[in-house]
Design an enzyme around this catalytic site. Structure first.
Site, PDB file in Angstrom:
ATOM      1  CB  CYS A  49      -7.393   3.302   4.678  1.00 26.78           C
ATOM      2  SG  CYS A  49      -7.903   2.402   6.129  1.00 26.78           S
ATOM      3  CG  ASN A  94      -9.000  -1.951   3.271  1.00 31.86           C
ATOM      4  OD1 ASN A  94      -8.282  -2.921   3.459  1.00 31.86           O
ATOM      5  ND2 ASN A  94      -8.934  -0.868   4.008  1.00 31.86           N
ATOM      6  CD  GLU A  95      -8.992  -2.150   7.899  1.00 28.95           C
ATOM      7  OE1 GLU A  95      -9.289  -1.001   8.251  1.00 28.95           O
ATOM      8  OE2 GLU A  95      -7.999  -2.745   8.319  1.00 28.95           O
ATOM      9  CD  GLU A 145      -2.739   1.298   2.490  1.00 27.08           C
ATOM     10  OE1 GLU A 145      -2.548   0.589   3.500  1.00 27.08           O
ATOM     11  OE2 GLU A 145      -3.751   2.003   2.343  1.00 27.08           O
TER      12      GLU A 145
HETATM   13  O1  AHR Z   1      -2.018  -1.300   6.943  1.00 28.16           O
HETATM   14  C1  AHR Z   1      -2.360  -0.015   7.343  1.00 28.16           C
HETATM   15  C2  AHR Z   1      -3.859   0.228   7.333  1.00 28.16           C
HETATM   16  O2  AHR Z   1      -4.479  -0.549   8.309  1.00 28.16           O
HETATM   17  C3  AHR Z   1      -4.589  -0.148   6.086  1.00 28.16           C
HETATM   18  O3  AHR Z   1      -4.606   0.865   5.161  1.00 28.16           O
HETATM   19  C4  AHR Z   1      -5.989  -0.408   6.547  1.00 28.16           C
HETATM   20  O4  AHR Z   1      -6.620  -1.358   5.756  1.00 28.16           O
HETATM   21  C5  AHR Z   1      -5.810  -0.785   7.977  1.00 28.16           C
HETATM   22  O5  AHR Z   1      -6.624  -0.029   8.800  1.00 28.16           O
END
Ligand code: AHR
Length: 768
Positions: A219, A343-344, A28
């Site tokens: 994120c 993602n989350e 990321e």
């Molecule tokens: O890995 C860091 C962050 O942690 C990522 O962007 C997110 O998916 C999680 O909250």
């Protein structure tokens, strides 16, 4: 008295669950992992697009400065790149050493004898000199260019005559007058596979031998405006392909700018070089950070983005997006097999949006393995919502994320043992303990043996985050740290490397004898109770503590809650108790925050807390801090409303914690204690080479003997990490911790003393 050795008997001819693509990586653009990191472009803000949406301190001239008597003017009309409309006008009133300088990412690293390629767009009918200089103003390399009146593209090659860590790139105007400058890019020649990737970082990733790469976030993927044309849009893959100068510069939700120079095509190529499966993550028309949902009847563009991405990766030249890929120079398909939607994602808005996207994909591409999200928590109602929805939708995998204390990991090693061997299989898409110290790596190794042993249910795992530039830290810990010239592989990295480089095709059945479990007495739930304001203001009254064993009630004082205040309620030393209180939040103070009821507090680093209106006033969560390391035990969606009089109750019964708001159950969980085994072990086999791989981990601070029986004659290697202080780390300056390698051969069984805090990977081949 010497402790009895643990016996590990492995059935070399048996066959357990398949390990498939078990170990991967997650990339990321956080901590400047892409721009300023893996993306080898050395110029920061090369297109003059930085703005306050990216970061409040940014301007179009961030990382640029005037040289001599030049004046710089950012312009936003007339660039050749309509989606990147800004450029700079450099004006020199006199003849002399006037111009503009880019300072890279806190300087540029230039190596003696190395070649660098510069490209830029400019206009202005002037002769200019472009130079790489060190901070003393000494020229490391330079070249001359004659600019045309109108915009044109230019390139230069440099060979550096000296090394510098603090280099910069300077454009000198050789006469007075003005020029326009845009899209400045500087790359070293020596990149990974001659591409756009910084070599040392890409090699560090390649060495992990990942089986898949999850990208581009995180994120980063879902936190942004839903309109892909907006500056702060959530991640739209179609914005990231084609000429890098024309890719629209965007806000990176980690507080900086993403040039998107490292885009989907480059990610796919990288996966191909690593011989690993690409695992893209797409947003799903729902931004949980801003609670922003695309109306269901307008979901078609999100569905199309997913279908088009599969076509881009796998389609032939006779398809629209397949043809685009071919035009970029890659006629062969990328063989995309996995795709994550979300993602989350938390909230009821996500499942229906996942459903419509997944349905369209499965209709057209039934073989693609789709990944649902289990949200950002390892337990609680959103986690369960994720699982229920994933099951209902027939998702192939479900993506779990957790960043927790070492004790949480040690308490959860058997987390998946009882999970069913059916869809959705578990993808642990983000996880890490809370530091890059040696002990953390050992605990992660122990946990991974547990994950391998649960391979009937767990299919994929990857540590997060992967990379961090030392000068731009958004998140710690990280697997690999770097600056402009150096790379630090953490102990956690070496565990990933050992476990990923040495992995069988399937598990070998094993039996354990004399493996004792040591129960920890850590973190009792007794101690101080206090109210902490996370920024809100309000009032607390009707406070009491009930002893659940004898029914005794102790009344406590009323008080006002000031922003960021801490008020001690009582010291509670009872095995089971309830805390009752009434709370009203004021319309003054932060409305996006609630309060925490801290309990079981031993000291500032060791306590539990009930977060009421936690995160962005979105959760009721039970968390702990264990030696300063956080863990989450349960989460439920909940927001505090101002002026409402809440009746709050926390119940503690042994290790069981329940919370109630206005008489309704909010959270219920058991704060598990770590149970520490003498040895954690897993075994697998590579069929083709007839090799057994046995992983053994000792998380205790005393040595322990094991006898590993396989039956037959074997030889090979033992790779180990041992002999380091619990808190030892690797740094950019010094690599203290790295695996040792030793040849080994044995008949029938191997006797091994596992050193205190140690990780062993035994890779042996059966001899005829
Ligand atoms: O890995 C860091 C962050 O942690 C990522 O962007 C997110 O998916 C999680 O909250």
């Amino acid at each position: 008295m010497k402790k009895e050795a643990s016996e590990i008997k492995i059935d070399f001819s048996g066959k357990g669950s398949s390990l498939g693509d078990f170990y991967g990586i997650f990339f990321e653009d956080i901590n400047h992992s892409a721009d300023g990191g893996l993306y080898a472009q050395m110029v920061q803000n090369g297109s003059f697009e930085f703005c306050t949406t990216d970061n409040a301190s940014y301007t179009p001239l961030t990382a640029w400065e005037a040289v001599g008597e030049a004046t710089l003017k950012a312009k936003n009309k007339g660039s050749l790149f309509p989606k990147n409309p800004c450029y700079v006008e450099v004006y020199a009133i006199t003849q002399g050493k006037n111009g503009i300088r880019n300072t890279g990412y806190n300087g540029m690293y230039v190596k003696k004898g190395e070649k660098y390629s510069l490209s830029f767009f400019a206009k202005g009918a002037m002769d200019i000199t472009v130079a790489l200089e060190n901070s003393r103003g000494e020229t490391l390399a330079s070249g001359d260019v004659s600019l045309n009146e109108e915009w044109d593209s230019y390139s230069l090659e440099f060979k550096a005559k000296a090394e510098a860590l603090d280099a910069s790139l300077v454009f000198y105007l050789n006469s007075h007058g003005r020029i326009g400058l845009d899209a400045v890019m500087l790359f070293p020649h020596d990149t990974y596979k001659n591409g756009v990737w910084r070599k040392d970082l890409a090699c560090a990733l390649e060495e992990l031998k990942p089986k898949f790469m999850r990208f581009p976030g995180g994120c980063l993927v879902h936190d942004g405006a839903l309109n892909p044309d907006e500056r702060d849009a959530c991640y739209c893959w179609k914005n990231t392909i084609g000429a890098p100068q024309a890719r629209p510069s965007k806000r990176n939700n980690w507080g900086y700018n993403q040039s998107l120079g490292l885009g989907y095509y480059e990610y796919f190529l990288l996966c191909e070089h690593f011989k690993c499966q690409p695992l893209p993550v797409l947003p799903a028309g729902w931004n949980p950070h801003r609670q922003d949902a695309c109306p269901m009847e307008q979901m078609q563009p999100w569905i199309d983005d997913a279908l088009d991405l599969i076509e881009f990766a796998n389609g032939g030249e006779d398809t629209y997006w397949g043809k685009v890929r071919c035009s970029l120079g890659h006629p062969k398909p990328f063989k995309l097999k996995y795709l994550a939607i979300g993602n989350e994602e938390v909230g009821e808005e996500f499942p229906p949006r996942y459903s419509v996207i997944a349905k369209a994909i499965k209709e057209k591409y039934p073989k693609i393995k789709l990944i649902h999200s289990a949200g950002p928590f390892p337990d609680g109602s959103e986690y369960r919502r994720g699982y229920e929805a994933a099951r209902k939708d027939g998702a192939d995998l479900i993506d779990e994320h957790y960043y927790s204390s070492t004790n949480w990991f040690l308490a959860n090693i058997h987390r998946y043992d009882k999970f069913p061997a059916k869809k959705p299989k578990v993808f642990i898409g983000e996880y890490a303990t809370k530091a890059n110290e040696y002990y953390n790596a050992v605990v992660e190794a122990a946990y991974l043996t547990g994950m391998e042993n649960a391979a009937h249910a767990v299919s994929l795992t990857c540590y997060a985050p992967l990379l961090c530039h030392n000068d731009y830290v958004n998140w710690r810990p990280d697997l690999i740290w770097f600056d402009n010239s150096r790379v630090c592989k953490t102990p956690n990295y070496y565990v990933q490397k050992l476990f990923s480089n040495h992995l069988g095709d399937y598990l070998l059945p094993l039996e354990k004898k004399n493996v004792k479990t040591h129960h920890s007495l850590a973190m009792p739930l007794t101690g101080d109770a206090e109210i902490v304001s996370d920024g809100c203001e309000g009032w607390i009254w009707d406070v009491s503590v009930v002893n659940l064993q004898n029914g005794d009630v102790t009344q406590l004082n009323n008080f006002d809650v000031a922003p960021y205040s801490k008020t001690c309620l009582s010291n509670i030393n009872l095995p089971s108790y309830e805390i009752h209180l009434s709370f009203k939040r004021s319309p003054d103070g932060r409305q996006d925050k609630g309060i925490w009821l801290v309990f079981g507090k031993e000291d500032d680093k060791n306590s539990f807390r009930w977060e009421i209106g936690g995160w962005q006033n979105q959760d009721s969560a039970v968390t702990s801090s264990d030696q300063g390391e956080n863990a989450l035990w349960d989460q439920h969606i909940f927001s505090i409303e101002s002026e409402h009089e809440y009746k709050l109750c926390l119940r503690v019964e042994g290790r069981k914690i329940s919370t109630f708001v206005d008489g309704n159950l909010m959270n219920t969980c058991e704060a598990l204690l770590p149970q520490i085994d003498d040895v954690y072990v897993s075994a697998s086999k590579i069929k083709k080479t007839d090799e057994a791989i046995i992983k053994a981990v000792n998380v205790r601070e005393e040595a322990h003997d094991v006898r590993i029986s396989l039956g037959g004659t074997y030889s090979g290697f033992v790779y180990s990490l041992s002999g380091y202080d619990k808190h030892a780390c690797n740094t950019l300056e010094k690599e203290l911790i790295s695996p040792k390698e030793e040849a080994v051969s044995f008949k029938d069984s191997l006797n091994l003393t596992l050193e205190p805090l140690s990780v062993y990977v035994i890779r042996v081949k059966k001899q005829a």
